[in-house]
Design a protein around this motif. Structure first.
Motif, PDB file in Angstrom:
ATOM      1  N   SER A 248      28.399 -19.520 -19.205  1.00 18.72           N
ATOM      2  CA  SER A 248      27.611 -18.777 -18.220  1.00 18.72           C
ATOM      3  C   SER A 248      27.353 -19.617 -16.976  1.00 18.72           C
ATOM      4  O   SER A 248      27.483 -19.133 -15.838  1.00 18.72           O
ATOM      5  CB  SER A 248      26.270 -18.344 -18.822  1.00 18.72           C
ATOM      6  N   MET A 249      26.987 -20.889 -17.169  1.00 19.96           N
ATOM      7  CA  MET A 249      26.710 -21.734 -16.017  1.00 19.96           C
ATOM      8  C   MET A 249      27.979 -21.987 -15.208  1.00 19.96           C
ATOM      9  O   MET A 249      27.934 -22.024 -13.968  1.00 19.96           O
ATOM     10  CB  MET A 249      26.086 -23.048 -16.467  1.00 19.96           C
ATOM     11  N   ALA A 250      29.117 -22.146 -15.882  1.00 19.64           N
ATOM     12  CA  ALA A 250      30.369 -22.329 -15.151  1.00 19.64           C
ATOM     13  C   ALA A 250      30.681 -21.097 -14.309  1.00 19.64           C
ATOM     14  O   ALA A 250      31.092 -21.208 -13.138  1.00 19.64           O
ATOM     15  CB  ALA A 250      31.513 -22.610 -16.129  1.00 19.64           C
ATOM     16  N   VAL A 251      30.477 -19.921 -14.877  1.00 22.96           N
ATOM     17  CA  VAL A 251      30.721 -18.676 -14.140  1.00 22.96           C
ATOM     18  C   VAL A 251      29.788 -18.571 -12.943  1.00 22.96           C
ATOM     19  O   VAL A 251      30.203 -18.248 -11.821  1.00 22.96           O
ATOM     20  CB  VAL A 251      30.558 -17.461 -15.074  1.00 22.96           C
ATOM     21  N   LEU A 252      28.508 -18.862 -13.162  1.00 26.11           N
ATOM     22  CA  LEU A 252      27.539 -18.778 -12.063  1.00 26.11           C
ATOM     23  C   LEU A 252      27.869 -19.771 -10.950  1.00 26.11           C
ATOM     24  O   LEU A 252      27.834 -19.419  -9.759  1.00 26.11           O
ATOM     25  CB  LEU A 252      26.127 -19.041 -12.580  1.00 26.11           C
ATOM     26  N   LEU A 253      28.157 -21.011 -11.321  1.00 27.51           N
ATOM     27  CA  LEU A 253      28.407 -22.038 -10.303  1.00 27.51           C
ATOM     28  C   LEU A 253      29.687 -21.761  -9.526  1.00 27.51           C
ATOM     29  O   LEU A 253      29.874 -22.298  -8.435  1.00 27.51           O
ATOM     30  CB  LEU A 253      28.461 -23.421 -10.956  1.00 27.51           C
ATOM     31  N   LEU A 281      32.798 -14.374 -21.190  1.00 25.58           N
ATOM     32  CA  LEU A 281      33.938 -15.243 -20.924  1.00 25.58           C
ATOM     33  C   LEU A 281      33.991 -16.431 -21.871  1.00 25.58           C
ATOM     34  O   LEU A 281      34.470 -17.498 -21.514  1.00 25.58           O
ATOM     35  CB  LEU A 281      33.889 -15.727 -19.472  1.00 25.58           C
ATOM     36  N   MET A 282      33.501 -16.285 -23.102  1.00 28.65           N
ATOM     37  CA  MET A 282      33.520 -17.420 -24.033  1.00 28.65           C
ATOM     38  C   MET A 282      34.071 -17.078 -25.400  1.00 28.65           C
ATOM     39  O   MET A 282      34.120 -17.920 -26.269  1.00 28.65           O
ATOM     40  CB  MET A 282      32.110 -18.011 -24.210  1.00 28.65           C
ATOM     41  N   GLY A 283      34.483 -15.841 -25.620  1.00 29.25           N
ATOM     42  CA  GLY A 283      34.899 -15.521 -26.974  1.00 29.25           C
ATOM     43  C   GLY A 283      35.936 -14.417 -27.029  1.00 29.25           C
ATOM     44  O   GLY A 283      36.490 -13.994 -26.024  1.00 29.25           O
ATOM     45  N   ALA A 284      36.167 -13.959 -28.232  1.00 28.62           N
ATOM     46  CA  ALA A 284      37.092 -12.873 -28.488  1.00 28.62           C
ATOM     47  C   ALA A 284      36.483 -12.022 -29.593  1.00 28.62           C
ATOM     48  O   ALA A 284      35.306 -12.142 -29.894  1.00 28.62           O
ATOM     49  CB  ALA A 284      38.458 -13.432 -28.881  1.00 28.62           C
ATOM     50  N   GLY A 386      42.556 -23.643 -30.627  1.00 31.38           N
ATOM     51  CA  GLY A 386      42.409 -23.712 -32.073  1.00 31.38           C
ATOM     52  C   GLY A 386      41.013 -23.521 -32.613  1.00 31.38           C
ATOM     53  O   GLY A 386      40.805 -23.617 -33.817  1.00 31.38           O
ATOM     54  N   GLY A 387      40.035 -23.246 -31.759  1.00 32.22           N
ATOM     55  CA  GLY A 387      38.683 -23.010 -32.238  1.00 32.22           C
ATOM     56  C   GLY A 387      38.384 -21.525 -32.347  1.00 32.22           C
ATOM     57  O   GLY A 387      39.135 -20.678 -31.857  1.00 32.22           O
ATOM     58  N   PHE A 388      37.267 -21.207 -32.991  1.00 33.51           N
ATOM     59  CA  PHE A 388      36.889 -19.811 -33.165  1.00 33.51           C
ATOM     60  C   PHE A 388      36.443 -19.189 -31.851  1.00 33.51           C
ATOM     61  O   PHE A 388      36.651 -18.016 -31.604  1.00 33.51           O
ATOM     62  CB  PHE A 388      35.763 -19.720 -34.205  1.00 33.51           C
ATOM     63  N   LEU A 389      35.792 -19.993 -31.009  1.00 34.92           N
ATOM     64  CA  LEU A 389      35.343 -19.540 -29.701  1.00 34.92           C
ATOM     65  C   LEU A 389      36.142 -20.243 -28.614  1.00 34.92           C
ATOM     66  O   LEU A 389      36.645 -21.343 -28.813  1.00 34.92           O
ATOM     67  CB  LEU A 389      33.846 -19.833 -29.520  1.00 34.92           C
ATOM     68  N   ALA A 390      36.219 -19.595 -27.460  1.00 35.17           N
ATOM     69  CA  ALA A 390      37.042 -20.127 -26.377  1.00 35.17           C
ATOM     70  C   ALA A 390      36.194 -20.660 -25.236  1.00 35.17           C
ATOM     71  O   ALA A 390      36.517 -20.492 -24.067  1.00 35.17           O
ATOM     72  CB  ALA A 390      37.987 -19.037 -25.860  1.00 35.17           C
ATOM     73  N   ALA A 391      35.075 -21.289 -25.566  1.00 38.04           N
ATOM     74  CA  ALA A 391      34.254 -21.903 -24.531  1.00 38.04           C
ATOM     75  C   ALA A 391      34.963 -23.119 -23.962  1.00 38.04           C
ATOM     76  O   ALA A 391      35.969 -23.587 -24.500  1.00 38.04           O
ATOM     77  CB  ALA A 391      32.896 -22.298 -25.101  1.00 38.04           C
TER      78      ALA A 391
END
Length: 399
Positions: A248-253, A281-284, A386-391
């Motif tokens: 979220s902070m990356a998107v805001l900035l 914008l961090m998951g699926a 390779g992780g469960f979330l795409a952060a």
């Protein structure tokens, strides 16, 4: 079934890293899209908001994916599949009621001062540390893990150990099957010890409260079920929220005009948090895996065949029949009933806690650092494979 002859690789690639994947833009041309999971197995992705919302409460879709021949997410990890846990009604609703009573709104709101305190301590440490700082390691990960471990009565000295075990448990293709099993066994063992310690010496924490509620409830949890719910709360209260804070902070900035709008009126923060959750914008949709017990007709007449593996698309948050200009971040959006926390009987029990932490994080960072900015070009932000979330692996910031 999808009319496409070749399944689409899923999760969709984030390229560039701060842009919505191109695949999302035409996803709702079909109500069902056949996708290929990281395991190589296929599944049906339900794409439209109306269908996704209805199916979250449809009892013809089973969450007991370990009991049925469901497609695998990972080649090396069963992830959340557990044949000893019944994740369907009516048993699921009985267990959820026990957890919900312990996870009350009163208990959560009483935590808000602590969340502000922890956020302040982490920002103090950022000020004293090297610059640029990695927002993920300096703030996004430690804040929710400290809060959920406090809630559950996990000793502060165990936080790093717990995090390492959870990261292995959540591996999709990042770790070998042997490393995944080592982390899984270590997490199980640790939680058993933790629950027994609280059973012997109860305190004012969520595990002790779950034990108290459990002993007075006619539908009491077994020891295994109690451990399962503690594990679920620990994971949900940590890794998903941490990922959302950093992303979220990356998107805001990346959109400084929105940051300035928030700084001019911090009462907009709760709405901004909801919009950032919708933007997702961090998951699926891997966590929504279901097994179809019967044929299910969708709103356009398409049929999910019995025996199919089904995923309920979080990408339905971009359905333009529900959300006007869905690919635009609009922090003043109203009626924002996104699917990020699920819906109906499978609505996330920890949603209120995640919202509070996201609100405190967003307001706290923007108040403390008037010149907070990304310290690398947005194209250099990396999403781990390779992780469960795409952060993001890291979000370098300076101020």
């Amino acid at each position: 079934m999808s009319s496409s002859s070749t399944p689409v690789s899923y999760p969709f690639a984030w390229d560039p890293p701060l842009a919505v994947p191109d695949r999302w833009r035409d996803l709702r041309d079909r109500s069902l899209v056949e996708v290929q999971l990281p395991s190589g197995d296929t599944a049906l992705l339900v794409t439209r908001y109306r269908d996704v919302r209805a199916l979250f409460s449809d009892r013809r879709l089973s969450r007991n994916t370990a009991r049925y021949p469901t497609s695998r997410i990972s080649p090396n990890n069963d992830l959340f599949g557990d044949p000893e846990i019944d994740s369907d009604p009516p048993r699921y609703l009985d267990e959820r009621a026990i957890v919900t009573r312990a996870f009350s709104a009163r208990r959560l709101e009483a935590l808000r001062p602590l969340v502000w305190q922890v956020a302040g301590e982490l920002m103090d440490a950022m000020d004293a540390g090297p610059r640029p700082a990695d927002l993920m390691e300096a703030f996004a990960f430690p804040l929710p893990i400290r809060i959920i471990c406090h809630m559950l009565g996990v000793p502060p000295g165990d936080n790093d150990r717990f995090r390492a075990l959870v990261d292995g448990f959540m591996s999709v293709t990042k770790m070998s099957a042997e490393d995944v099993e080592r982390c899984r066994a270590g997490l199980w063992s640790y939680l058993d010890e933790l629950i027994e310690a609280h059973r012997a010496a109860p305190g004012d924490d969520l595990i002790s409260e779950l034990i108290r509620v459990n002993t007075t409830d006619p539908n009491a949890l077994s020891d295994y079920q109690l451990q399962h719910w503690v594990r679920t709360l620990l994971i949900a209260g940590y890794v998903t929220t941490a990922s959302q804070i950093g992303t979220s902070m990356a998107v805001l900035l990346n959109q400084p005009h929105i940051v300035e709008e928030l700084r001019q009126d911090f009462s907009l923060v709760p709405g901004a948090v909801e919009e950032l959750l919708r933007f997702q914008l961090m998951g699926a949709s891997l966590g929504s895996l279901r097994y179809a017990l019967a044929d299910i007709e969708l709103s356009d007449g398409a049929v999910v065949p019995a025996g199919s593996t089904v995923m309920l698309s979080v990408e339905s948050n971009m359905d333009d029949t529900v959300f006007e200009n869905p690919f635009e971040l609009d922090i003043r959006r109203t009626e924002n009933h996104h699917m990020t926390f699920g819906s109906g009987i499978h609505y996330c029990a920890g949603a209120a806690l995640a919202r509070m932490e996201l609100q405190v994080s967003t307001e706290g960072l923007l108040r403390r650092y008037p010149k907070l900015r990304l310290a690398v070009p947005k194209e250099e932000l990396a999403r781990p494979a390779g992780g469960f979330l795409a952060a993001f692996s890291a979000v370098p910031v300076d101020w």
